[in-house]
Each structure stands twice: as structure tokens, then as C-alpha cells.
Design a protein around this motif. Structure first.
Motif, PDB file in Angstrom:
ATOM      1  N   MET A 557       0.822  -1.211   0.000  1.00  0.00           N
ATOM      2  CA  MET A 557       0.000   0.000   0.000  1.00  0.00           C
ATOM      3  C   MET A 557       0.856   1.262   0.000  1.00  0.00           C
ATOM      4  N   SER A 558       1.923   1.255   0.797  1.00  0.00           N
ATOM      5  CA  SER A 558       2.778   2.449   0.844  1.00  0.00           C
ATOM      6  C   SER A 558       3.482   2.664  -0.494  1.00  0.00           C
ATOM      7  N   LEU A 559       3.943   1.585  -1.120  1.00  0.00           N
ATOM      8  CA  LEU A 559       4.612   1.732  -2.422  1.00  0.00           C
ATOM      9  C   LEU A 559       3.631   2.197  -3.489  1.00  0.00           C
ATOM     10  N   THR A 560       2.421   1.687  -3.451  1.00  0.00           N
ATOM     11  CA  THR A 560       1.417   2.114  -4.427  1.00  0.00           C
ATOM     12  C   THR A 560       1.083   3.586  -4.250  1.00  0.00           C
ATOM     13  N   ALA A 561       0.864   4.002  -3.013  1.00  0.00           N
ATOM     14  CA  ALA A 561       0.483   5.392  -2.753  1.00  0.00           C
ATOM     15  C   ALA A 561       1.596   6.365  -3.107  1.00  0.00           C
ATOM     16  N   GLN A 562       2.841   5.979  -2.831  1.00  0.00           N
ATOM     17  CA  GLN A 562       3.945   6.924  -2.992  1.00  0.00           C
ATOM     18  C   GLN A 562       4.622   6.865  -4.353  1.00  0.00           C
ATOM     19  N   ARG A 563       4.463   5.765  -5.075  1.00  0.00           N
ATOM     20  CA  ARG A 563       5.213   5.619  -6.316  1.00  0.00           C
ATOM     21  C   ARG A 563       4.326   5.525  -7.564  1.00  0.00           C
ATOM     22  N   LEU A 730       7.498  16.977  -1.135  1.00  0.00           N
ATOM     23  CA  LEU A 730       6.984  15.630  -0.933  1.00  0.00           C
ATOM     24  C   LEU A 730       6.244  15.106  -2.149  1.00  0.00           C
ATOM     25  N   ASP A 731       5.664  16.009  -2.939  1.00  0.00           N
ATOM     26  CA  ASP A 731       4.819  15.576  -4.051  1.00  0.00           C
ATOM     27  C   ASP A 731       4.796  16.673  -5.110  1.00  0.00           C
ATOM     28  N   ALA A 732       4.738  16.253  -6.359  1.00  0.00           N
ATOM     29  CA  ALA A 732       4.629  17.214  -7.460  1.00  0.00           C
ATOM     30  C   ALA A 732       3.567  16.718  -8.433  1.00  0.00           C
ATOM     31  N   LYS A 842       6.568  11.633  -9.099  1.00  0.00           N
ATOM     32  CA  LYS A 842       6.311  11.031  -7.788  1.00  0.00           C
ATOM     33  C   LYS A 842       7.611  11.103  -7.003  1.00  0.00           C
ATOM     34  N   ILE A 843       7.601  11.879  -5.933  1.00  0.00           N
ATOM     35  CA  ILE A 843       8.815  12.158  -5.156  1.00  0.00           C
ATOM     36  C   ILE A 843       8.835  11.222  -3.945  1.00  0.00           C
ATOM     37  N   ALA A 844       9.908  10.480  -3.797  1.00  0.00           N
ATOM     38  CA  ALA A 844      10.038   9.592  -2.633  1.00  0.00           C
ATOM     39  C   ALA A 844      11.458   9.697  -2.098  1.00  0.00           C
ATOM     40  N   THR A 845      11.590  10.235  -0.894  1.00  0.00           N
ATOM     41  CA  THR A 845      12.894  10.320  -0.242  1.00  0.00           C
ATOM     42  C   THR A 845      12.938   9.253   0.840  1.00  0.00           C
ATOM     43  N   ASP A 852      12.901   8.771  -7.152  1.00  0.00           N
ATOM     44  CA  ASP A 852      11.880   9.596  -7.802  1.00  0.00           C
ATOM     45  C   ASP A 852      11.489   9.030  -9.167  1.00  0.00           C
ATOM     46  N   ILE A 853      10.237   9.232  -9.516  1.00  0.00           N
ATOM     47  CA  ILE A 853       9.718   8.783 -10.804  1.00  0.00           C
ATOM     48  C   ILE A 853       9.200  10.000 -11.560  1.00  0.00           C
TER      49      ILE A 853
END
Length: 887
Positions: A557-563, A730-732, A842-845, A852-853
Motif C-alpha cells: 500500500m505504501s509503495l502504491t500510494a507513494q510511487r 513531498l509531491d509534485a 512522484k517524489i520519494a525520499t 523519484d519517478i
């Protein structure tokens, strides 16, 4: 060199006569001679450390070296005087000095005797400075000491640890009389004050010694905890060493050996830190951990790095010391404040009773006769929330007999039933598991958990050891279930009410990371372990399957939401199919929230919370509708427009005058509240002008919305301005209208992860963007913000690769690189140089890593399909980030 040989050489090298000989000579060369002696001593101590000399020999040898230097200096400048004495106090008073520890001195004088010698004492202090010996010195009479100590616990503690170096011993006797319990700090008041002091100190470290960068001296389980025991023992019992406590019956031989071993290990770590940094340093910072691990002889292995192996030993050591600290302070409390033996016990069952607020074994042989009682006592701790803990005597029995928790016990039905009961009862589970872990029972009952005790991952993402993180996950799940914490996460609390089997959720939390440190996929390894556990403990195959699935998919769920782009109904539908049911969604959502909150305090924020809740709602709607009938994009757009109109109060025809220029992606990527926030500002925007909005909208945190004519470098400049302001993106979400306008949204927080909580700060952001984006041309922003100390320490290689997002007619660039200020701005510059347009990001630190994607198109808003062009773009990204000079 063997340790015993190194120890013998240390004693021979730093004998009083050996040092005194080096200090003898004429007055003319005294400064150089003393300085050279100190330098020689320091270099020899370093060499002996490398040769394996025990830490206690090293710290006492350093004190011996300084002792002889001070005695010789005192004799040369002050000489013999009945009215003065030179005392070592504090840690130096215990004859414990590390290379750069504080050297605290007390010049003690009798009334009226100081003035004739004031000049000599001042000359002494100047001389010590000249030879490079930095000391902290106070000049007081015994009466002065009493008055200062009466009101200051720290001063009193320092003064109680005194040792005569030179001068009149009678003054020391007078000092001891002035500091006696009949005049200042009776032992019961001193004990209570030290307990409060330790509690306050522990609170500064969130009551855990398992932080990524622990303080060897001050953190829970650190050297200060050992010193606290020693201070109390000295004040009340007159004990001067840990061995004295053994003779008085407070410690067994094994416990005394463990305390000495733990102290020696921590001393050795501190010695290494002082040696590596050239200063007093007690923090095991990332900058030092790798080098200290190397000094201790660790080497990288397939399953774990050398630094991870070393830190695991560190964390296990402080865990043991914390347990001993608990036990000893309880024993002291009984001896000093009153013996609970005088209180009538309240029987619980044939094995245990409650006495003085603690659970107590009724016989010393209880665990030997009934080994499963080592599990039962923690179940009783759950069932009796009024109980403060386990009595010191019973804790000693647990430590003595915990070895009985072996394979044979683990296979008994009674032990298994007791353990699984803890999860079924729920109430008090966190406290019971924490005590079970602290006292060494949990890792024995679950050997797979035992392997991750103290296991750390050498990154900035995971801020706790695996065992501590795991227990925090269980704690977070319990808080979601408890009524008194419902306002912490109201939505999660509501979902928790739907969950029929909370015990399965708690078990999933316990096992979700249990496969770490073994090599391979920890989710798969953990799922297999969890399934086996469930079946062995009498759970049904359906229950075991659910726990297996949750552990195996706890990152889904976290990977889907963030990536991924969860505004896309197809993405949501695909996620729903992987989850399979609304019931599993409930479990997975709660586990995901608990896991993220327990991983890193900077990771959980309003934006991430909103993102998970948005995915949950969209997936729940997909289940209600049926995953075979995914929601149509046009239906979503229509619903969001209607809700935005209702929220804004703007007539439909006026809204349509703006909205007709925007494509469906704009409405899909923004909530109705955000659309309503944008609308009046867009209606008032001048043609060709620039609009920047900054506010908190739709629970996402602070959102920056930019509306301006689309140009090359827009993304680079916008993100550069935000980075230069010290903000983290955090998000773009990026959109471009058919007539060439950009509608870009960024969710931002302060660089330390904190919220933007003032109108003045929002105005600063708005003004900086308006200033930089206004005008026909854009120019690159030079980001002068430097990476943090922690970020600079890691070396993450930059990797970029590409693939096609056929469903959305765009190309995907995935980038992994070392995080640093201005990273996105540099990426935007490369995109501009290569003539590609950025459609979304999709920004993920992840701690020190940026993962980032970027979704890109060509100038005609078509996918970039030329393989050569894409390879050149990826190569340019790697080269640009490599040349940035800080990554």
C-alpha cells in the motif's frame, strides 16, 4: 598482543615512578617536558588500544598519567601547605579518564588559608594551560562546598566523587563531614532525586537507547546508567565499586561480570570516539560508526555490513545494561525507601502474587518447576494493569532461568496457548512485549525475533533497531484500537472498529520485519515464518493465510500510494485486485499506517496520511463497484467539478470559463477542495501573468500552486526556489493546458520535516516564487543550501532507467540518487536541455536516498520513444548529479 599482556604493559608503562622520571628536570624546560610527557602518554595509550588493552586499564592509565602531571605541577608551584589540598572530582575523581574527558579539579582550602597562596594557584592554572592540559577547576572551602551542594544535585554528585591528589588529607575529611547525609542530601532524598534525574535524562532520548546515533554516555543503557547505580550505592551503602555490591548481595557473580563487561565495552567505544575525533565525543554519529566498527575488527558479510554487526553488539549491550539498571534500582528502592516484604502479598495464583505494586514469584524455584511460567508472568502483567512491573527479585529469577525457554518449551501446548493469549487479550500487549523483550524472554521464545534484536540498517530511513521498530508497530496498532487515542488518527480508529480479528493484525505487526538480516526478501521470509507460527499455535489455515498475506504484502500500500499515480482509476483498480477484498484492505491500511509511523518520525505527516486515506477510499469504492467495472475517468471528473463548485460558491458558467481550458488530468490529480481553492484565484489571474498560492488544503499539508505560462526550466526554477528556501518537496503534480499554461502543485514541508506553520513563512514562499517566475525568461536557480551532516556521510550511486507507460501515452524515468538540496532543480535543468516536458512526478525520499519517478513527453506531448535519445537523457542525469559536487 594478548589482552592480558597488553594490560600488564599498560600498568608498567604508566606506573607512578615511570611518569615521575619523565617529569624531573630543571625549571627552564619544565613546560616542554610536561607537554612532551602528556603527548607521549596519549600516543602510548592509542597504541595500547590498538593492541587490545582492556578499556578499564586504559581509562585508569590516563587518570594515572594526569595524576602524576598534576602532582608534579602542584609541587612546583604551590608546594606543601596545611591549608590547601588538590582533589580530583567527578569522573576524574573515580580515576576514570578517556583521552578527552573533562578533568575536574577542586582546590580545597581551609578558612583564611587561600589568600597567601592565591598567586601560586593562579600560576598553576596558567601552567596547566601552557602544557595543553585543559582543566575545569573550582576553589572552595569545605563549607562553600556544602552550601553549593545543598541546592544543586549535580554539584553534590560531582563532589562526592573526590580523590586526594596533593595537599592536606585533613581537609578531605572535613569535606566528607560537610557532605555527610546528616547535613546535605540524606540517602533517601538523594535516591529519589537520582531516579527523577535518570527519568528526565531518558526522556530526552524518547526513553530509548536504540536511536540511529545513540549517545554512549547519556542514552538509556549508557554509561550514565551504570554511574547512577554507583552513586546511589556509594551514598547509601558506602560501596565504592561494583564488586562491593556483589559482596553486599545486590549482584550475583554473573550480573557483576555482565556489568563490568558492559562498562568495558562502552568505555572502549568512547575511547575510540575520542581517539578518532580528537575531542570529547560521546555520540555514535554516522560519521564515526563505520570507523569504530573497523577498529573493533568487524568486516562486511553477505547478510550485514560491518557497521551493522558492530551496532547490533552495541544495542544488545545497552539492552542488558538497561535490564540490570532496572533490577538494581528496584533493589536499592527496597533497601532505602522500605522493604515490600513488610507488605502482605495478594495471591494471583499458585505461582505469583502482587506485593507493593509489583508481580512477584511465590517461590524461587517457580520457573525451574514450571518453565512455561516465564510466559505466564507477562500474561499476568497484561491482566493486572494496576501493577507497575515485575519485582527485582523475580526479575533476577527470570534472568537466571530464561535459558529454560528452549525448543522443548516452545513445542508445549501450554506455552503456546499462553503466548497466543497475549495477542487475543490485546489490553496491555505493548507493555508486556516490551518487558518480555527487555528481560530476554521474547527472543528466546521466538528465535527469529531474537535474531533481529539490536539489528540496525545503516541508513537514514530506519531510525530504530528492528526489534524496537517492531514493538512500536504493535504499539501503534494498539493505540488505533483504544478509545482514548481515537483523535490521534480518527479515520484509522474508525477502520479499526471494522476489523473482526485484531489479534491477527497484532501478529502481523510482530512478524512484518522478522525476516530482516537473513539475506533475501524479508517480506517473503517473514511471511513463511509467520504462517508456520500461526499453524503451530493453533490458528486456522484461514487465519494463518491472512497473517502470511499481510506480512508478505506489508509494503504494497505504501509503495502504491507513494510511487504510482493513484488519481488514475486503472492504478486503483489494479491495486484493489491485488488486495482482493475489503476486509484485507482494512487490515493492510492499518498495518501500513502503523509501520510508517514507527519507521521514522519525519516520515509520517499530514500529506502521507491523506495519501493513504485517499487510496483506501478509492479502493473501497472500487470494491463496492466491483473491480470488473473500473470507474470511468469522465465520471470522476464530473463528480469532482460538482463538489468543487458547491464548495466554492462560484456560478457554473464562470467556472466553466476557466475550466474549459483544462484537461481531465487536472481534475483527476486534485481534490475538490483544491479545485475550489484554485478557482477564484484563476478567475482573477491576469492574462499572461503568474499566480502563486501557498496554503494548507485538504489535509495534505502545505501546498504550493503555481499558474503561469509554460516555459523551459519552469520545473527546475520552481523546485530550485523551494530548495533555496530550505523546503523539502513531498509531491509534485504537473499539468499543462492546451494553450500553453502550467498548473503545477507541490506539497512541501520544512527541511527538518516540520510543518510550515506561519503566515509569514507562506508569504515568503509566495513572494519568492512570484519574483522568480515573473517575466518572459527563466534563469536557473543556484541552490546554496548544503546537505546535512548525515546526508553527506552516505554515498548513494546515481542510477536512471526508462520504460514506457503505454496506458497514459508517456515515458517513465526512474531515478535513484543521493538526496541533497536542489536535486529536483538539477533534474529539471537536464529535462529542459534535452527538450522533454515533465507531465508528473512522484517524489520519494527514503532516508538518504531519493527514489523519484518522472513522467515525460516530447514537445508534442507524445511519449519519447527514441531509444538513443532516452539513453542519452539517462546518462545526462547521472552525469549532472555526479558533477553536483555534493553527492
Amino acid at each position: 598482543m594478548e589482552i592480558s599482556e597488553a594490560s600488564a604493559e599498560t600498568e608498567a608503562t604508566f606506573g607512578a615512578n615511570s611518569i615521575a622520571r619523565r617529569l624531573r628536570g630543571s625549571d627552564d624546560g619544565r613546560v616542554a617536558r610536561f607537554r612532551d610527557t602528556l603527548r607521549w602518554g596519549s600516543e602510548r595509550l592509542m597504541a595500547l588500544f590498538h593492541e587490545g588493552a582492556p578499556a578499564d586499564s586504559l581509562v585508569h592509565a590516563r587518570a594515572q598519567l594526569v595524576d602524576e602531571v598534576l602532582r608534579a605541577a602542584w609541587q612546583a608551584h604551590v608546594g606543601d601547605s596545611d591549608g590547601l589540598a588538590l582533589l580530583a572530582v567527578g569522573g576524574y575523581g573515580r580515576a576514570e579518564l578517556l583521552p578527552h574527558s573533562d578533568i575536574d579539579l577542586l582546590v580545597l582550602h581551609s578558612d583564611g588559608e587561600l589568600e597567601p597562596h592565591r598567586g601560586a594557584v593562579e600560576q598553576l592554572m596558567a601552567f596547566l594551560w601552557d602544557i595543553g592540559l585543559e582543566v575545569g577547576a573550582s576553589v572552595r572551602s569545605p563549607g562553600d562546598c556544602r552550601e553549593l551542594a545543598r541546592d544543586d544535585l549535580s554539584i553534590f554528585t560531582t563532589l562526592t566523587e573526590h580523590r586526594l591528589l596533593a595537599g592536606n588529607p585533613a581537609l578531605v575529611e572535613t569535606l566528607e563531614q560537610e557532605l555527610g547525609p546528616d547535613r546535605v542530601w540524606p540517602s533517601d532524598a538523594f535516591f529519589r532525586a537520582k531516579l527523577d534525574e535518570q527519568a528526565a535524562r531518558h526522556a530526552k532520548f524518547d526513553d530509548t537507547g536504540y536511536k540511529l546515533e545513540p549517545n554512549v554516555k547519556e542514552s538509556p543503557g549508557g554509561l550514565r546508567d551504570i554511574q547512577t547505580v554507583a552513586w546511589v550505592a556509594k551514598r547509601h551503602f558506602g560501596a565504592r565499586t561494583l564488586a562491593d555490591l556483589r559482596e553486599r548481595g545486590f549482584l550475583s557473580k554473573q550480573e557483576c561480570d555482565e556489568l563490568y563487561a558492559g562498562q568495558d565495552f562502552l568505555w572502549r567505544v568512547r575511547f575510540a570516539l575520542h581517539m578518532l575525533t580528537g575531542r570529547e565525543e560521546d555520540r555514535l554519529l554516522f560519521d564515526h560508526q563505520v570507523r569504530v566498527a573497523k577498529l573493533f575488527g568487524y568486516v562486511d558479510a553477505d547478510a550485514s555490513l560491518a557497521v551493522e554487526q558492530f551496532m547490533q553488539l552495541y544495542y544488545r549491550t545497552i539492552k542488558m545494561l538497561t535490564c540490570l539498571n532496572d533490577m538494581l534500582l528496584q533493589l536499592f528502592e527496597q533497601a532505602i525507601l522500605g522493604d515490600p516484604e513488610a507488605i502482605d502479598p495478594e495471591p494471583i495464583n499458585a505461582r505469583f502474587c502482587i506485593r507493593g505494586g509489583s508481580i512477584e514469584a511465590r517461590q524461587d524455584s517457580v520457573f525451574r518447576e514450571h518453565p512455561w511460567a516465564l510466559i505466564e508472568i507477562f500474561v499476568l502483567l497484561q491482566r493486572h494493569p494496576e501493577v507497575q512491573g515485575i519485582s527485582a527479585g523475580t526479575l533476577r529469577l527470570i534472568r537466571r532461568d530464561r535459558r529454560l525457554v528452549d525448543e522443548g518449551l516452545r513445542e508445549t501446548v501450554h506455552a503456546r496457548e499462553l503466548f497466543i493469549t497475549m495477542f487475543r487479550e490485546g489490553r496491555g500487549l505493548t507493555r508486556a512485549l516490551r518487558r518480555m523483550n527487555r528481560y530476554g524472554v521474547l527472543g528466546r521464545y521466538l528465535p527469529s525475533f531474537g535474531r533481529v534484536i539490536g539489528h540496525m540498517q545503516y541508513d537514514l530511513f530506519h531510525t530504530l533497531t528492528v526489534d524496537e521498530h517492531t514493538l512500536y508497530v504493535v504499539r501503534n496498532l494498539r493505540r488505533m484500537a483504544m478509545q482514548r487515542f481515537r483523535e490521534e488518527l480518527p479515520f484509522a480508529h474508525k477502520v479499526m472498529q471494522r476489523v473482526p480479528r485484531r489479534d491477527l493484525l497484532y501478529l502481523s505487526g510482530l512478524f512484518h520485519d522478522i525476516g530482516k538480516g537473513q539475506g533475501g526478501d524479508h517480506s517473503t521470509l517473514g511471511a513463511e515464518t509467520a504462517r508456520r507460527f500461526c499453524l503451530e499455535h493453533g490458528l486456522s489455515h484461514a487465519d494463518a493465510e491472512l497473517v502470511d498475506w499481510l506480512v508478505r504484502n506489508h509494503l504494497l500500500m505504501s509503495l502504491t500510494a507513494q510511487r504510482q499515480d493513484i488519481s488514475d482509476p486503472e492504478i486503483v483498480n489494479d491495486f484493489a485486485q491485488k488486495v482482493g477484498s475489503r476486509a484485507r484492505l482494512d487490515y493492510l491500511f492499518l498495518l501500513t499506517c502503523a509501520d510508517i509511523r514507527a519507521t521514522n518520525p519525519k516520515l509520517w505527516n499530514s500529506w502521507r496520511k491523506a495519501l493513504l486515506e485517499e487510496l483506501y477510499r478509492a479502493t473501497a469504492a472500487a470494491f463496492d463497484r466491483g473491480t470488473e467495472n473500473p470507474q470511468d475517468t469522465r465520471e470522476v471528473v464530473r463528480e469532482r467539478r460538482e463538489q468543487a463548485l458547491a464548495a466554492s460558491g462560484i456560478p457554473p458558467e464562470r467556472a466553466e470559463s476557466v475550466w474549459k481550458r483544462f484537461d481531465a488530468d487536472y481534475f483527476m490529480r486534485h481534490t475538490p477542495d483544491e479545485l475550489a481553492w484554485h478557482l477564484p484565484a484563476l478567475l482573477g489571474a491576469e492574462s499572461g501573468g503568474t499566480l502563486a498560492l501557498v496554503d494548507d488544503v485538504a489535509e495534505r499539508g502545505t501546498t504550493v500552486f503555481v499558474y503561469t505560462r509554460d516555459r523551459d526550466l519552469l520545473f527546475a526554477v520552481t523546485t530550485g526556489v523551494l530548495a533555496q528556501l530550505g523546503l523539502t518537496i513531498l509531491d509534485a503534480r504537473l499539468n499543462t493546458t492546451a494553450d500553453g499554461y502550467a498548473l503545477d502543485s507541490y506539497v512541501v514541508v520544512e527541511g527538518d520535516g516540520g510543518a510550515i506553520d506561519s503566515d509569514q513563512r507562506r508569504d515568503e514562499i509566495r513572494s519568492a516564487l512570484q519574483s522568480k517566475l515573473t517575466g518572459p525568461e527563466l534563469h536557473s536557480v543556484r541552490v546554496s543550501q548544503r546537505p546535512s551532516r548525515q546526508l553527506r556521510h552516505f554515498n548513494t550511486p546515481t542510477v536512471a532507467h526508462h520504460y514506457q507507460d503505454d496506458g497514459r501515452d508517456r515515458t517513465v524515468i526512474e531515478l535513484v540518487s543521493a538526496d541533497r538540496p536542489g536535486l529536483l532543480s538539477r533534474v529539471g535543468e537536464v529535462f529542459a536541455d534535452h527538450g522533454v516536458r515533465l507531465d508528473a512526478a512522484k517524489i520519494a525520499t527514503i532516508g538518504e536516498r531519493a527514489e523519484d519517478i518522472f513522467y515525460i513527453t516530447d514537445a508534442s506531448q507524445r511519449p519519447v520513444e527514441d531509444e538513443t535519445r532516452l539513453e542519452a537523457l539517462c546518462a545526462a542525469l547521472v552525469e549532472r548529479l555526479k558533477d553536483s559536487g555534493d553527492g
